[in-house]
Design an enzyme around this catalytic site. Structure first.
Site, mmCIF file in Angstrom:
data_model
loop_
_atom_site.group_PDB
_atom_site.id
_atom_site.type_symbol
_atom_site.label_atom_id
_atom_site.label_comp_id
_atom_site.label_asym_id
_atom_site.label_seq_id
_atom_site.Cartn_x
_atom_site.Cartn_y
_atom_site.Cartn_z
ATOM 1 N N LYS A 82 155.211 90.584 42.388
ATOM 2 C CA LYS A 82 155.177 89.170 42.748
ATOM 3 C C LYS A 82 155.774 89.009 44.147
ATOM 4 O O LYS A 82 156.813 89.590 44.458
ATOM 5 C CB LYS A 82 155.962 88.362 41.717
ATOM 6 C CG LYS A 82 155.919 86.849 41.901
ATOM 7 C CD LYS A 82 156.657 86.178 40.753
ATOM 8 C CE LYS A 82 156.651 84.665 40.865
ATOM 9 N NZ LYS A 82 157.339 84.025 39.714
ATOM 10 N N SER A 155 154.788 80.500 37.487
ATOM 11 C CA SER A 155 154.501 80.790 38.886
ATOM 12 C C SER A 155 153.996 82.217 39.123
ATOM 13 O O SER A 155 153.530 82.545 40.220
ATOM 14 C CB SER A 155 155.767 80.582 39.726
ATOM 15 O OG SER A 155 156.811 81.454 39.301
ATOM 16 N N SER A 179 157.599 81.288 33.619
ATOM 17 C CA SER A 179 156.692 81.704 34.695
ATOM 18 C C SER A 179 156.084 83.081 34.535
ATOM 19 O O SER A 179 155.182 83.445 35.291
ATOM 20 C CB SER A 179 157.418 81.640 36.046
ATOM 21 O OG SER A 179 157.630 80.304 36.416
#
Length: 458
Positions: A82, A155, A179
């Site tokens: 990420k 996210s 997330s």
């Protein structure tokens, strides 16, 4: 034509072929990069692709394995990070214009651990700006492999979409209110939020220091356990168990509600029926005060996030997406009294979840009340609260929680969440593997038959 089929094999299957000499880390990495080139324009799962680095790491892994140096199951396996995870010499944007050109000079702890495990880094995956629930227009939404008109969630949506579409075997994500687990549910993969603090987040940009967790996204609990082992430096067994006699709690409050789509409720009930048929004992459990979770969550998250961004908000407020900036500004308005009360609520919530887990091994809920929407809801809005209603409690308590694919509604994946006591990460992963074997719901997104997609099979 690259062999895309191998990209949907399990990590142990690929690792065994590496060691048997019938498969090369270089060939697998090239297949991954080719698939990224083909699918990423529509999915928008990667912000940065590190093709040269990945091929160099794959060559190194292949040389080491042939020489007898074996770093473990992830040796030569393509993975992704990420894009709030520091990578020395590779930009880390956090999905924001604020850090659009930021190139760290040091790796995050998880980056170091994955490199030491011999994993191949394909690149940095897309995310909502600073993981705070808003898409920055410079980077755009990550689209869902099951329906590219829908979001992959946030996210850690880039990580989940990349794994689901076979762009990588596993990815690192972060989870502050769901997330990891929400995107995993939307994309039909497995996402695990470990016990708070189990994965060190040095070099991972913070959203809310007391709620942030780091963990794996993979296509199964078994693969997630291998990724977690690399992230933590300790083994995590996720072997499936005999479910006969295993007591599991169904959290009543989170199986209903006006936001619950009937199709999601039906998939969850079918999963519960399958567990009963396998001999598991399902009992109803309740946790008081769940209606207060949303307020407590925001009274913790907002001021902690705003404290991180104070200087940038003063210096360059225009670089944030407008809604991100608004949320950060709201954090300065949370009173100290409300913040302290939220921390008191957290202590009570830990006590009440432990009580609910007294006579059961885990608590089951749907992960999200609906299938993937077309856009991500704003975190601080009513839809944002509803989206995270079933995931946020595990961030407030720090308990391990795993989302796996339980089936499909409207042709889209539905997540089932398993929550266990703190420190019982292996139990959550093992139960996840058992449920996955029982439901057999893991499938490959069809991705359509017209460009830029090609239909693939494992």
């Amino acid at each position: 034509m690259p062999d895309f089929g191998v990209l949907f094999a399990s990590i142990p299957q690929v690792a065994a072929r590496y060691r048997a000499g019938t498969l090369s880390p270089v060939d697998v990495t090239r297949a991954s990069l080719s698939r990224i080139e083909e699918l990423n324009p529509a999915l928008n799962a990667f912000i940065t692709v590190t093709a040269d680095l990945a091929l160099a790491q794959a060559v190194h892994a292949e040389t080491e394995l042939r020489s007898g140096l074996d770093r473990g199951p992830l040796h030569g396996i393509p993975v992704a990070l990420k894009d709030l995870t520091d990578t020395a010499g590779v930009r880390t944007t956090c999905g924001s214009r604020v850090l659009a050109d930021h190139i760290p000079d040091k790796d995050a702890d998880v980056t170091v651990r994955l490199r030491e495990a011999g994993a191949v880094l394909l690149g940095k995956t897309n995310l909502l700006e600073f993981a705070y629930g808003i898409v920055h227009p410079d980077y755009g939404q990550t689209n869902n492999p099951w329906d590219v008109t829908r979001t992959s969630g946030g996210s850690s949506g880039g990580s989940a979409a990349a794994v689901a579409a076979g762009l990588c075997f596993a990815a690192f994500g972060t989870d502050t209110g769901g997330s990891i687990r929400i995107p995993a549910a939307y994309c039909g993969v497995t996402g695990f939020k470990p016990t708070y603090g189990l994965v060190r987040l040095d070099g991972v940009f913070p959203l809310s220091w007391s709620l942030d967790h780091g963990g794996p996204v993979a296509r199964s609990s078994g693969d997630a356990a291998l990724m977690l082992a690399a992230l933590t430096g300790r083994p995590h067994n996720a072997a499936p168990r005999d479910l006969h006699g295993v007591r599991l709690g169904v959290l009543v409050e989170h199986t209903r509600g006006p936001e619950m789509q009937p199709g999601v409720a039906e998939v969850f009930e079918r999963a519960c029926d399958a567990l009963r048929a396998a001999g598991a004992v399902l009992v109803q459990v309740r946790v008081p005060g769940l209606d207060l979770v949303e307020a407590a969550m925001m009274h913790v998250l907002q001021p902690e996030a705003s404290a991180v961004h104070t200087a940038w908000l003063q210096q360059s407020p225009e670089k944030y997406a407008p809604d991100t900036r608004t949320q950060l500004e709201q954090g300065f308005e949370v009173s100290a009294v409300n913040h302290v009360r939220a921390q008191q609520f957290r202590r009570n919530l830990v006590r009440d979840f432990l009580a609910a887990l007294t006579d059961v091994e885990a608590v089951l809920t749907p992960t999200v009340a609906w299938v993937a929407p077309h856009e991500d809801p704003v975190v601080s809005g009513d839809e944002g609260f509803a989206e995270a209603r079933r995931t946020a409690p595990a961030n407030l308590t720090g308990f391990p929680a795993l989302s796996l694919n339980a089936g499909f509604s409207q042709g889209l994946p539905v997540g089932l969440q398993i929550t266990t006591r703190p420190g019982e990460d292996a139990r959550a992963l093992s139960l996840g593997a058992s449920v996955e074997a029982l439901l057999n719901a893991n499938r490959i997104p069809p991705l359509g038959s017209s460009p830029p997609f090609k239909r693939t099979a494992p």
